[in-house]
Enzyme design. Structure first.
Site, PDB file in Angstrom:
ATOM      1  N   ASP A 107       1.011  -1.395   0.525  1.00  0.00           N
ATOM      2  CA  ASP A 107       0.188   0.058   0.436  1.00  0.00           C
ATOM      3  C   ASP A 107       1.206   0.796   0.183  1.00  0.00           C
ATOM      4  OD1 ASP A 107      -2.970   1.057  -0.090  1.00  0.00           O
ATOM      5  OD2 ASP A 107      -2.162   2.476   1.564  1.00  0.00           O
ATOM      6  N   GLN A 108       0.371   2.155  -0.302  1.00  0.00           N
ATOM      7  CA  GLN A 108       1.888   3.462  -0.348  1.00  0.00           C
ATOM      8  C   GLN A 108       0.378   4.882  -0.032  1.00  0.00           C
ATOM      9  OE1 GLN A 108       2.387   5.641  -4.034  1.00  0.00           O
ATOM     10  NE2 GLN A 108       4.225   4.580  -3.659  1.00  0.00           N
TER      11      GLN A 108
END
Length: 216
Positions: A85-86
């Site tokens: 995830d970013q």
């Protein structure tokens, strides 16, 4: 979530599953030239109250891997599930995907001449042991101070409306950037391959093999 009933490995390798619907992560993982499948995790990605950007990214990376692993059938055998995830941050606030041209232009206007931090979290879950390895790779990006016309032209050319930060560093968006600082050049695109290959090797997954070895 994608049906993963056919994921039992045909060789001595564990099955490798990318817990993501992102085409960018899929294309990055394809660079490693190893077999993998994808499954879309059904989780709520809303940040929790008071949660730091790093904590949000790490929590969601782990949650994605766990959601996919929990849905695996017993016949799947040992699997390694990749969650990622970013979260982008600017002036202490999380920056989401713009979704529209107008919101993307608003993001780029606010960030021009400024520095943005991208937290690219990675999780590797071993379904045989339940062990989860995690890391947060931070990338510092400084945007150029460009006029509205240039920003608008870029957005119409590349339409990066599904990218946090509204720019694709692997494409024309590099023209918007003054500098990128990171230990992993693929982290900004969405999947830190240097960290991932370290995790895979630590888990005993063979990355560099001959065709004969891969069949054994």
């Amino acid at each position: 979530m994608q049906d993963t009933a056919a994921l039992a490995p045909q060789t001595g390798r564990p099955a490798l599953i990318l817990a993501s619907s992102s085409r960018y992560r899929r294309e990055l993982l394809e660079r490693l030239r190893i077999p993998f499948d994808t499954a879309v995790p059904a989780i709520d990605e809303t940040p929790q109250p008071g949660e730091t950007p790093e904590a949000t990214a790490l929590r969601l990376a782990v949650a994605k891997a766990r959601a996919v692993a929990a849905a695996l059938p017993a016949s799947a055998g040992r699997s390694l599930v990749i969650g990622s995830d970013q979260v982008a941050t600017f002036d202490g606030h999380q920056i989401g995907k713009p979704g529209t041209h107008e919101r993307a232009l608003e993001q780029l206007r606010a960030m021009r001449g400024r520095e943005v931090l991208f937290h690219s979290a990675l999780s590797l879950l071993d379904s045989a042991t339940g062990r989860t390895d995690t890391v947060d790779v931070v990338t510092k990006v400084r945007f150029r101070d460009l006029p509205d016309a240039a920003l608008d032209a870029y957005l119409r050319a590349e339409q990066p409306y599904d990218c946090a930060g509204s720019a694709k560093s692997e494409g024309l968006g590099i023209a918007l950037l003054e500098a990128i600082e990171s230990d992993d050049p693929t982290a900004l695109i969405g999947l830190p391959l240097i960290a991932l290959t370290r995790m895979l090797l630590a888990a005993g997954y063979p990355l560099l093999t001959t065709p004969q070895e891969a069949r054994e």
